[in-house]
Every structure is written in structure tokens, then in C-alpha cells.
Scaffold this active site. Structure first.
Site, PDB file in Angstrom:
ATOM      1  N   CYS A  60       0.831  -1.219   0.000  1.00  0.00           N
ATOM      2  CA  CYS A  60       0.000   0.000   0.000  1.00  0.00           C
ATOM      3  C   CYS A  60       0.861   1.263   0.000  1.00  0.00           C
ATOM      4  CB  CYS A  60      -0.963  -0.066   1.190  1.00  0.00           C
ATOM      5  SG  CYS A  60      -1.071   1.366   2.238  1.00  0.00           S
TER       6      CYS A  60
ATOM      7  N   CYS B 225       0.865   3.500   3.037  1.00  0.00           N
ATOM      8  CA  CYS B 225       1.611   2.869   4.135  1.00  0.00           C
ATOM      9  C   CYS B 225       3.106   3.127   3.969  1.00  0.00           C
ATOM     10  CB  CYS B 225       1.365   1.360   4.164  1.00  0.00           C
ATOM     11  SG  CYS B 225      -0.382   0.900   4.212  1.00  0.00           S
TER      12      CYS B 225
ATOM     13  N   CYS C  65     -17.147   9.644 -11.708  1.00  0.00           N
ATOM     14  CA  CYS C  65     -17.031   8.618 -10.664  1.00  0.00           C
ATOM     15  C   CYS C  65     -17.543   7.258 -11.142  1.00  0.00           C
ATOM     16  CB  CYS C  65     -17.755   9.110  -9.407  1.00  0.00           C
ATOM     17  SG  CYS C  65     -18.766   7.928  -8.528  1.00  0.00           S
TER      18      CYS C  65
ATOM     19  N   CYS D 132     -20.532   5.675  -9.423  1.00  0.00           N
ATOM     20  CA  CYS D 132     -21.783   6.353  -9.778  1.00  0.00           C
ATOM     21  C   CYS D 132     -22.311   5.796 -11.096  1.00  0.00           C
ATOM     22  CB  CYS D 132     -21.575   7.859  -9.918  1.00  0.00           C
ATOM     23  SG  CYS D 132     -20.826   8.631  -8.471  1.00  0.00           S
TER      24      CYS D 132
END
Ligand SMILES: *[C@@H]1O[C@H](CO)[C@@H](O)[C@H](O)[C@H]1NC(C)=O
Length: 528
Positions: free
Chosen positions: A49, A52, A384, A387
Site C-alpha cells: 500500500c 503505508c 465517478c 456512480c
């Protein structure tokens, strides 16, 4: 001799650099560790990640600083310890949690930078209110950029309780101390009960002058802790939004420009102190935010005021000069209610074509605040993906209420929140809220799955009319079609797929460019 010293020193540094103060925990070691340490910050992460990885050096640095205060930092690799992470409800990476023993667990809500982690965890390690004496008060005043000290009599239980409650509530944001030494109060020029906020900037301290109530203390803490002209950025934005007073933005591209505008506008800010916050913002890094204030996002410097409570925007003419005089007048006019908010809106649709009602800023009140209807509103952005995936289901959902003759009770609606100013705080797309008939002030935000069934349930459970429609997932009746027909369909589908693929190849080049811009936009919004 000199050489030898240098070698010894660099060896010492190397040793320091390689030893980590972050404890690596597994399901076997975790329980004992949080039991054995009073205060632990645990990071649940995944090695792949990106956020991270960015956090890692900051986390190391914070661990080293906090070691001497006996505050432990730990980390758990969730790709190795899936069960442990799941048992603490970890859903994204990194997740940071504060442990006071195994059962008292709270989300970490500070920024992901070493100084922020140190400051946050230091506050967590202290009682909500530290009792101060003449020997400890001076040290306490400089423990953080902002500290508050309450002064009240030892037998004044009411003030003590009021103050302690505010401190418990705001302990993540500020350090709170209190003293019942009348001499100390006198030295500060205050009388019992009172409160002084000490800060490492501006005039150094602010004295609370109102009646000693929780609400007044909270408001005082939030406004007096903000620099006269501060800076809006990812770390400070939420603080500004929480003040409950308008925020005036000064957009400028270079640090020199921001400094010179700060100097120019100092008196204006001083005049409105406590009523309006003033802050510069880096127009190079966060210029896109200008668009959210209905400014052009490519003309700087620029100035705008945002009403943080009602999310109304008051952009200042971008052709006009920014001086103490011009801005002074603009702000005075704003305070006098003489500046009209700028409202971004698409035109009101001439007719509502589909079952989903189209909301724009200009018809928002008419549709959403219609007190006779339960109104489900989807706030979306055109770029999006979630969406887009929801759109066909949302159409079906709206159609169900129309077909059932329930559209006089339930409205299913959507608004493009990038093109229309809405009063709601939108954290991400899509956001779905139900505005209940008869109670429009407390919309309920939907947090379930984006399935038609769950949305129906949500409307039924939270709407005034408990209106319900039935929906069945289309069954596999494909299987019942004659085999010939379905083969013909498949052939047709294959041709279309080939055509689509060809079109998509050109399309994707076009959209890659626009998606990159949109992603950048989204990220800035995310950041701020
Ligand atoms: C507030 O009350 C607590 C609990 O009774 C007490 O320990 C503390 O000394 C009081 N604070 C002051 C400033 O008197």
C-alpha cells in the site's frame, strides 16, 4: 584522532538508523503487548500500500521520539495476520488505532506525519485535564502550539465539570490544564472562573471573556487557536471547517506572495478576528480548490470567503486588485450581508424525462425540501465509476415507485454535485441521503450496499411513509430460451463486442487524458 572520531560517530549513526522503535506484532504477540503497555498506537498495513510506504519513515521517527514518553508504536502486516486485522474491523490501509489496553480502542484521527503523531499521542497520554501548580504551569504553556488553562476555585465543582467535559471532547485537538491557585490567575490578569489559551504564534495568548459555559469555551478554543492569518492545507482544513465561522481564502502561488498578502491584509483580519478566519492557500498545490469556491481555478492571486456552516461561497472579482482597501471593503460588505453568494447551477431541466428527478442548485429546495415527500438523493460526479455503475440500478429503483403509484410519496432524485452547489457536506461519490417528509433538517446518509433491494429497504425503514415496492432480481430465464435464439443472440453479441473493442481503443486514449485530470482533482479534494 579526528578520523577515528568521525568513524566512530558514523558507526553510531548507522546503528541508530537500522534499529527500529516500531514493534512488529503478530496474532501471538499482539494481545500481551496491548495488555502490557498503557498506551499503544498500532498501524494495520499492507506491504503493497502506497500510503503505508509514505507513512513508514514518519512512523519510525514518531516511535523514536515517543519512546522516552513510554508511548509504544506497533505495526501489524495484514497480509500475514488477516484474522487479527479483521477482528479489529480493519477495512483499508493503513488503519491506525489507539489502544489503552485490549478493550479500549479508538481510531487515530491525527495527520500521518511524525510531528502530528507525536503531538496526538502525547495528548492521549495525559489526563484530559492536567492539574497545574506554579511549578508546572510554565512548562505546560509551551508543551504544544496551543494549550488551554482553566482557572477556577478548588470548590467550584460546576466550572470544573464544565471545563472537564469540553476537555474530554476536544482532547484530540488541544492540551487542557487547570489550576485553582488564585495567585496564578491574578498573575494572568484573570479572575475565577476563567480561561486562557496560550499559543506559540500571533499575540501569544487569548483570554476568554464570556460566561463560563461549555459551548462558549468550545467556540473560544476553536477560534482563538487559529492563527490570525494561517494557511489552509490538508492538516488544517478540517479545523477551519469546524470553527463555525466563515473562512476567507487568499490564493497565491508563491510563498513570498502569500507572505506579502498576509502583511497587506493583517489589519483586515484583525478587525474581523473571531468572526472570520483568514488563511492563505498554496495556489500551485491546491489551485483546484478555487473551483469549489466558484473562482476560476487558473487565475491567481484570488480571494474568496466561504460560509463554512451553510457552504455558501463569496468569490471576489478575479480581475480586481487585492489590497487592504479593496478587500477591507469587500469583507465589510460581506459582514453587512451586502454580498450575494455565488451559486453554481445547471439550468433547471424543462421537463423531468425519466423516473429519476434531476436536481440542480436552482430547484434543490423545491424538490429536496418538499415536506410532503420522502426524497432519496444521490450526489454524484460524472467521472465517478461507482456512480456510473449505480446509474442503471437507480433508474430501475425510481421506476418501481412510479409503477407502484408511490411517486406522490417517494421521490428518487440525483444531482451532479460538481456542477451544482448543494448545502450538504459531500465526503465522497456517490453519497446517497434520504430527506424524510416532515423532517428535512436531519437527512440520513445511506451506508448499505448499492443494490436495489437494500435501497428499497432503506427508504422503507427511514421514510415517513414506510413506502415499499417489490423487486426481484431478473431470474435466469435466458436458460429457457430456445437454443437457436440464444445462439443468434450470442453471435450478435460477439459482433458488437468486437465493434465496442475497436471503439474503446480510440475512446480510451481520449478518456485517459481526462481521467488523469479528474483523478488529480479528486485527490486534491480528498486531500483538503
Ligand atoms: C477538578 O476536579 C477534580 C476531581 O474532583 C480534582 O481532582 C481537580 O483538582 C479539580 N480541578 C481544580 C483546578 O481544582
Amino acid at each position: 584522532m579526528r578520523n577515528f572520531k568521525a568513524i566512530a560517530l558514523s558507526a553510531a549513526f548507522a546503528a541508530v538508523a537500522s534499529a527500529s522503535d516500531v514493534e512488529v506484532l503478530t496474532k501471538d504477540t499482539f494481545p500481551d503487548f496491548v495488555k502490557g503497555n498503557d498506551l499503544v498506537l498500532a498501524e494495520f498495513y499492507a506491504p503493497w500500500c502506497g500510503h503505508c510506504k509514505a507513512l513508514a519513515p514518519e512512523y519510525e521517527e514518531a516511535a523514536t521520539t515517543l519512546k522516552e514518553k513510554n508511548i509504544k508504536l506497533a505495526k501489524v502486516d495484514c497480509t500475514e495476520e488477516a484474522d487479527l486485522c479483521q477482528s479489529y474491523g480493519v477495512e483499508g490501509y493503513p488503519t491506525l488505532k489507539v489502544f489503552r489496553g485490549p478493550d479500549n480502542v479508538n481510531a487515530y484521527s491525527g495527520a500521518r506525519k511524525a510531528p502530528a503523531i507525536v503531538s496526538y499521542m502525547t495528548k492521549q497520554s495525559l489526563p484530559a485535564v492536567s492539574l497545574l501548580t506554579k511549578d508546572t504551569i510554565e512548562d505546560f504553556k509551551i508543551q504544544d502550539k496551543v494549550v488551554l488553562v482553566g482557572y477556577f476555585a478548588a470548590d467550584d465543582k460546576t466550572s470544573n465539570t464544565t471545563y472537564t467535559e469540553v476537555a474530554e471532547k476536544l482532547r484530540d485537538s488541544y492540551l487542557f490544564g487547570a489550576s485553582n491557585d488564585a495567585e496564578l490567575a491574578k498573575a494572568e490578569g484573570v479572575e475565577f472562573p476563567s480561561l486562557v489559551l496560550y499559543k506559540s504564534f500571533d499575540e501569544g495568548k487569548s483570554i476568554f471573556t464570556e460566561t463560563f459555559s461549555g459551548e462558549a469555551i468550545e467556540k473560544f478554543a476553536k477560534t482563538a487557536s487559529i492563527p490570525l492569518i494561517g494557511e489552509v492545507g490538508p492538516d488544517t482544513y478540517a479545523g477551519y471547517m469546524a470553527t463555525g465561522i466563515p473562512l476567507a481564502y487568499i490564493f497565491a502561488e508563491t510563498a513570498e506572495e502569500r507572505d506579502s498578502f498576509s502583511a497587506e491584509l493583517k489589519d483586515v483580519a484583525e478587525k474581523h478576528r473571531g468572526a472570520i478566519s483568514f488563511a492563505t492557500i498554496d495556489a500551485k498545490a491546491f489551485g483546484a480548490h478555487a473551483g469549489n469556491l466558484n473562482l476560476k481555478a487558473d487565475v491567481f492571486p484570488a480571494f474568496a470567503i466561504q460560509d463554512t456552516v451553510n457552504n455558501k461561497k463569496f468569490p471576489y472579482d478575479q480581475e480586481a486588485k487585492i489590497t487592504a482597501e479593496t478587500i477591507g471593503k469587500f469583507v465589510d460588505d460581506f459582514v453587512a450581508g451586502k454580498v450575494e453568494p455565488s451559486v453554481k447551477s445547471e439550468p433547471i431541466p424543462e421537463t423531468q424525462e425519466g423516473p429519476v428527478q434531476i436536481i440542480v442548485a436552482k430547484n434543490y429546495d423545491d424538490i429536496v425540501l418538499d415536506n410532503t415527500k420522502d426524497v432519496l438523493v444521490e450526489f454524484y460526479a460524472p467521472w465517478c465509476g461507482h456512480c456510473k455503475a449505480l446509474a442503471p440500478k437507480y433508474d430501475i429503483l425510481a421506476g418501481l415507485y412510479v409503477d407502484a403509484g408511490l411517486d406522490s410519496k417517494v421521490t428518487i432524485a440525483k444531482v451532479d454535485a460538481t456542477l451544482n452547489d448543494v448545502p450538504d457536506e459531500i465526503q465522497g461519490f456517490p453519497t446517497i441521503k434520504l430527506f424524510k417528509a416532515g423532517d428535512k433538517t436531519n437527512p440520513i446518509t445511506y451506508s448499505g450496499s448499492r443494490s436495489i433491494e437494500d435501497l428499497i429497504k432503506f427508504v422503507k425503514e427511514n421514510g415517513k411513509y414506510a413506502a415499499e415496492v417489490s423487486y426481484e432480481e431478473p431470474s435466469e430465464d435466458e436458460a429457457q430460451k430456445p437454443i437457436v435464439e440464444s445462439m443468434a443472440e450470442q453471435a450478435q453479441a460477439a459482433t458488437e463486442a468486437a465493434k465496442d473493442a475497436a471503439e474503446e481503443a480510440t475512446e480510451s486514449v481520449k478518456s485517459a487524458a481526462s481521467e488523469a485530470t479528474e483523478a488529480a482533482d479528486a485527490e486534491i479534494h480528498d486531500e483538503l
